[in-house]
Enzyme design. Structure first.
Site, PDB file in Angstrom:
ATOM      1  N   ASP A   1       0.906  -1.141   0.000  1.00  0.00           N
ATOM      2  CA  ASP A   1       0.000   0.000   0.000  1.00  0.00           C
ATOM      3  C   ASP A   1       0.949   1.195   0.000  1.00  0.00           C
ATOM      4  OD1 ASP A   1      -1.493   2.261   0.767  1.00  0.00           O
ATOM      5  OD2 ASP A   1      -3.059   0.956   1.568  1.00  0.00           O
ATOM      6  N   HIS A   2       1.125   1.816  -1.157  1.00  0.00           N
ATOM      7  CA  HIS A   2       2.237   2.773  -1.247  1.00  0.00           C
ATOM      8  C   HIS A   2       2.043   3.986  -0.333  1.00  0.00           C
ATOM      9  CE1 HIS A   2      -0.383   4.443  -4.406  1.00  0.00           C
ATOM     10  NE2 HIS A   2       0.130   5.596  -4.062  1.00  0.00           N
TER      11      HIS A   2
ATOM     12  N   HIS B   1      -5.865   2.812   0.962  1.00  0.00           N
ATOM     13  CA  HIS B   1      -5.112   3.949   1.499  1.00  0.00           C
ATOM     14  C   HIS B   1      -5.851   4.707   2.605  1.00  0.00           C
ATOM     15  CE1 HIS B   1      -2.980   2.933  -2.046  1.00  0.00           C
ATOM     16  NE2 HIS B   1      -3.737   3.603  -2.884  1.00  0.00           N
TER      17      HIS B   1
HETATM   18  P1  NAP Z   1       1.429  -2.084 -17.302  1.00  0.00           P
HETATM   19  O1  NAP Z   1       2.140  -0.828 -17.660  1.00  0.00           O
HETATM   20  O2  NAP Z   1       0.223  -2.470 -18.098  1.00  0.00           O
HETATM   21  O3  NAP Z   1       2.496  -3.281 -17.419  1.00  0.00           O
HETATM   22  C1  NAP Z   1       2.110  -4.629 -17.430  1.00  0.00           C
HETATM   23  C2  NAP Z   1       3.340  -5.527 -17.498  1.00  0.00           C
HETATM   24  O4  NAP Z   1       2.903  -6.888 -17.484  1.00  0.00           O
HETATM   25  C3  NAP Z   1       4.193  -5.356 -18.748  1.00  0.00           C
HETATM   26  O5  NAP Z   1       5.549  -5.450 -18.394  1.00  0.00           O
HETATM   27  C4  NAP Z   1       3.785  -6.559 -19.592  1.00  0.00           C
HETATM   28  O6  NAP Z   1       4.778  -7.015 -20.468  1.00  0.00           O
HETATM   29  C5  NAP Z   1       3.558  -7.603 -18.544  1.00  0.00           C
HETATM   30  N1  NAP Z   1       2.684  -8.687 -19.024  1.00  0.00           N
HETATM   31  C6  NAP Z   1       1.403  -8.592 -19.461  1.00  0.00           C
HETATM   32  N2  NAP Z   1       0.927  -9.813 -19.793  1.00  0.00           N
HETATM   33  C7  NAP Z   1       1.917 -10.699 -19.542  1.00  0.00           C
HETATM   34  C8  NAP Z   1       2.059 -12.109 -19.682  1.00  0.00           C
HETATM   35  N3  NAP Z   1       1.044 -12.894 -20.128  1.00  0.00           N
HETATM   36  N4  NAP Z   1       3.218 -12.685 -19.312  1.00  0.00           N
HETATM   37  C9  NAP Z   1       4.241 -11.941 -18.866  1.00  0.00           C
HETATM   38  N5  NAP Z   1       4.189 -10.594 -18.728  1.00  0.00           N
HETATM   39  C10 NAP Z   1       3.046  -9.992 -19.075  1.00  0.00           C
HETATM   40  O7  NAP Z   1       1.001  -2.109 -15.766  1.00  0.00           O
HETATM   41  P2  NAP Z   1       1.499  -1.144 -14.574  1.00  0.00           P
HETATM   42  O8  NAP Z   1       0.827   0.179 -14.694  1.00  0.00           O
HETATM   43  O9  NAP Z   1       2.970  -1.173 -14.509  1.00  0.00           O
HETATM   44  O10 NAP Z   1       0.840  -1.847 -13.311  1.00  0.00           O
HETATM   45  C11 NAP Z   1       1.321  -3.061 -12.761  1.00  0.00           C
HETATM   46  C12 NAP Z   1       0.627  -3.348 -11.434  1.00  0.00           C
HETATM   47  O11 NAP Z   1       0.918  -2.305 -10.528  1.00  0.00           O
HETATM   48  C13 NAP Z   1      -0.900  -3.410 -11.501  1.00  0.00           C
HETATM   49  O12 NAP Z   1      -1.352  -4.330 -10.552  1.00  0.00           O
HETATM   50  C14 NAP Z   1      -1.321  -2.007 -11.080  1.00  0.00           C
HETATM   51  O13 NAP Z   1      -2.627  -1.994 -10.516  1.00  0.00           O
HETATM   52  C15 NAP Z   1      -0.280  -1.708 -10.029  1.00  0.00           C
HETATM   53  N6  NAP Z   1      -0.045  -0.292  -9.819  1.00  0.00           N
HETATM   54  C16 NAP Z   1       0.436   0.505 -10.810  1.00  0.00           C
HETATM   55  C17 NAP Z   1       0.677   1.851 -10.558  1.00  0.00           C
HETATM   56  C18 NAP Z   1       1.260   2.747 -11.627  1.00  0.00           C
HETATM   57  O14 NAP Z   1       1.555   3.918 -11.274  1.00  0.00           O
HETATM   58  N7  NAP Z   1       1.443   2.303 -12.852  1.00  0.00           N
HETATM   59  C19 NAP Z   1       0.403   2.393  -9.283  1.00  0.00           C
HETATM   60  C20 NAP Z   1      -0.079   1.552  -8.277  1.00  0.00           C
HETATM   61  C21 NAP Z   1      -0.302   0.218  -8.558  1.00  0.00           C
HETATM   62  P3  NAP Z   1       4.799  -6.579 -22.023  1.00  0.00           P
HETATM   63  O15 NAP Z   1       4.758  -5.090 -21.998  1.00  0.00           O
HETATM   64  O16 NAP Z   1       6.073  -7.127 -22.542  1.00  0.00           O
HETATM   65  O17 NAP Z   1       3.575  -7.154 -22.624  1.00  0.00           O
END
Ligand code: NAP
Length: 488
Positions: free
Chosen positions: A168-169, A231
């Site tokens: 929980d950041h 949060h």
């Molecule tokens: P994202 O940008 O959509 O990235 C998804 C990642 O998953 C990519 O590296 C993708 O690889 C990989 N992926 C997707 N399908 C896959 C598969 N079948 N096998 C292996 N790898 C696969 O997501 P994100 O924004 O970084 O978020 C990630 C998590 O963090 C989520 O749970 C989100 O709720 C949480 N989160 C994110 C943020 C934020 O600021 N972004 C904040 C809080 C929480 P490819 O690109 O190579 O397909």
């Protein structure tokens, strides 16, 4: 191992945070395997790590050495062959860097992968290590109690509760961590920290941004699940918990759980007396015209999803009986701010009643973001006047003391995880109680169509949220009036 290493979170938060730890000499023997679907060479992956550090921290020394610790493995999360290849690489790297079999698996991926990856890690042998194994899991942890239980069951087959680090950041934020110190290290607050001296507590977390590119996810979540369940409830628990016997993970967590157990559960018809939902209409933010939520990409034109929630949370225990904890959080509000306002009760008799206006109540304001600090609002004699009282503010701003921003939350959380300190991660019991509370609200809101949109972008939310406090004789302290004066 970072699963989702080509994703947004890894690039924006995780790589820069790892660099900061490296820079502070907190990473000694380490290697990072980036795991994602697309085909990349080690060199291409290292170039993306370099780019992420440069864009968030600027040019840095030793960047070549830092990125030489990064490796890449193309991976399909559902395929056992991928895990076999990953295990082979991890075992080689473990030997090369003498990592003593210690492994952290960080799941920075879409939540539907959390359970299956954890199961594969076990069945394909990646968790058979002679050192420690830890699972770091991003939010959301389920979308209701039933799905959270199912997810927990899956990850618990591979990891024990004390090996699971649910992020929980907010718990990485400097001033959220400071709540505990302000409360338990000051003789002047703890005796007053109860229903005899506090009239209400207000927690605001407002954003000016809209849903941006996250429409598809947000449609299934809304402010209730995205912000309140995790949060906001965590901040309530830290404010309301009893002093722990010791500052150990288990003691702190068990006091927080006791707060969740004391929450007044509201359901059905009662919900409207305690919670207000909102969705933003078009409007202007910082002079720029912005669309309404229903016109955002990948959002249903008739969407019933709330982008705002305000609520009155009651904690029915001896310390807090009768003290409302008001929370509000929303998108496209007039200002970006996370603040806690502790409003103390009025003094028994106001000797300065003859002056032009009523005395202000004492307030303790904890500024979480963007500015970080504490302000105590007191009344003092107006200089030069007869005996007029006026409000004065005693302020402390973190930035004024340390002349730089305090470490990024993710940096602290990653470091905690490496040290095996799970205090600032969410225990399953906290998750479960919090979902049970939130599910009662979402059940009612899902069944009834709201009169959305009901607040203008650039405002502080729907009128009903003001009325929620007015009927108790309170009002929201305007967050911008409370800003801490930051000295540079
Ligand atoms: P994202 O940008 O959509 O990235 C998804 C990642 O998953 C990519 O590296 C993708 O690889 C990989 N992926 C997707 N399908 C896959 C598969 N079948 N096998 C292996 N790898 C696969 O997501 P994100 O924004 O970084 O978020 C990630 C998590 O963090 C989520 O749970 C989100 O709720 C949480 N989160 C994110 C943020 C934020 O600021 N972004 C904040 C809080 C929480 P490819 O690109 O190579 O397909």
């Amino acid at each position: 191992m970072i699963f989702g290493a080509t994703g947004d979170l890894a690039k924006r938060k995780l790589f820069p945070s790892l660099y900061r730890l490296y820079e502070r000499k907190r990473l000694n023997k380490f290697a990072v395997i980036g795991v994602a679907r697309r085909q990349l060479t080690n060199e291409e992956f290292q170039a993306s790590v370099r780019e992420s550090v440069l864009s968030s921290l600027g040019n840095k020394e030793n960047l070549d050495d830092f990125i030489s610790h990064f490796f890449y493995q193309s991976h399909d999360a559902g395929d056992s062959n991928s895990y076999a290849a990953l295990k082979k690489l991890a075992d080689e790297i473990d030997g090369h860097y003498t990592l003593e079999g210690n492994r952290i698996f960080y799941l920075a991926m879409a939540p539907e992968f959390f359970g299956p990856i954890a199961l594969h890690l076990k069945s394909d042998g990646l968790t058979d290590v002679k050192g420690y194994k830890r699972l770091v899991i991003e939010k959301p942890f389920g979308h209701d109690l039933a799905s959270a239980k199912e997810l927990n069951k899956q990850i618990r087959t591979a990891f024990s509760e004390d090996e699971i680090y649910r992020i929980d950041h907010y718990l990485g934020k400097e001033m959220v961590r400071n709540i505990e110190v302000i409360r338990f290290a000051n003789a002047i607050f703890e005796p007053l920290w109860n229903n005899r001296y506090i009239s209400n507590i207000q927690i605001t977390s407002s954003e000016t941004l809209g849903v941006e590119e996250r429409g598809r996810y947000y449609e299934t979540s809304g402010a209730l699940r995205d912000m309140l369940q995790n949060h906001m409830m965590q901040m309530v628990a830290l404010l309301a918990m009893e002093p722990p016997i010791k500052l150990t993970t288990n003691e702190i967590r068990s006091e927080k759980v006791r707060v969740f157990r004391s929450l007044r559960m509201v359901e059905g018809e009662q919900i409207k007396d305690y919670f207000v939902r909102g969705q933003y209409d078009e409007g202007a933010i910082n002079g720029k015209q912005v669309p309404k939520y229903r016109d955002e990409p990948m959002v249903d034109k008739e969407s019933n999803t709330e982008t705002y929630v305000a609520g009155k949370i009651m904690i029915d225990n001896f310390r807090w009986a009768g003290v409302p904890f008001y929370i509000r959080t929303g998108k496209r509000m007039s200002t970006k701010s996370t603040k806690i306002v502790v409003q103390f009760k009025d003094i028994p008799m106001n000797l300065y009643y003859e002056t032009e206006k009523m005395l202000n109540p004492n307030l303790l304001v904890i500024h979480i973001q963007p500015e970080e600090g504490i302000t105590l609002h007191l009344n003092a004699k107006k200089a030069g006047g007869h005996l007029d009282a006026q409000e004065v503010k005693l302020s402390f701003a973190n930035t004024g003391v340390f002349t730089m921003n305090t470490p990024e939350g993710y940096e602290k959380l990653l470091y905690d995880c490496m040290r095996g300190d799970a205090t600032n991660f969410t225990h399953w019991d906290e998750v479960a109680y919090s979902w049970a509370f939130v599910d009662k609200i979402s059940e009612v809101w899902q069944k009834t169509k709201a009169a959305f949109p009901n607040y203008t972008s650039g405002s502080m939310g729907p009128k009903a949220a003001d009325e929620l406090l007015e009927k108790d004789g309170f009002f929201w302290w305007p967050v911008t009036d409370l800003d801490v004066d930051i000295c540079q």
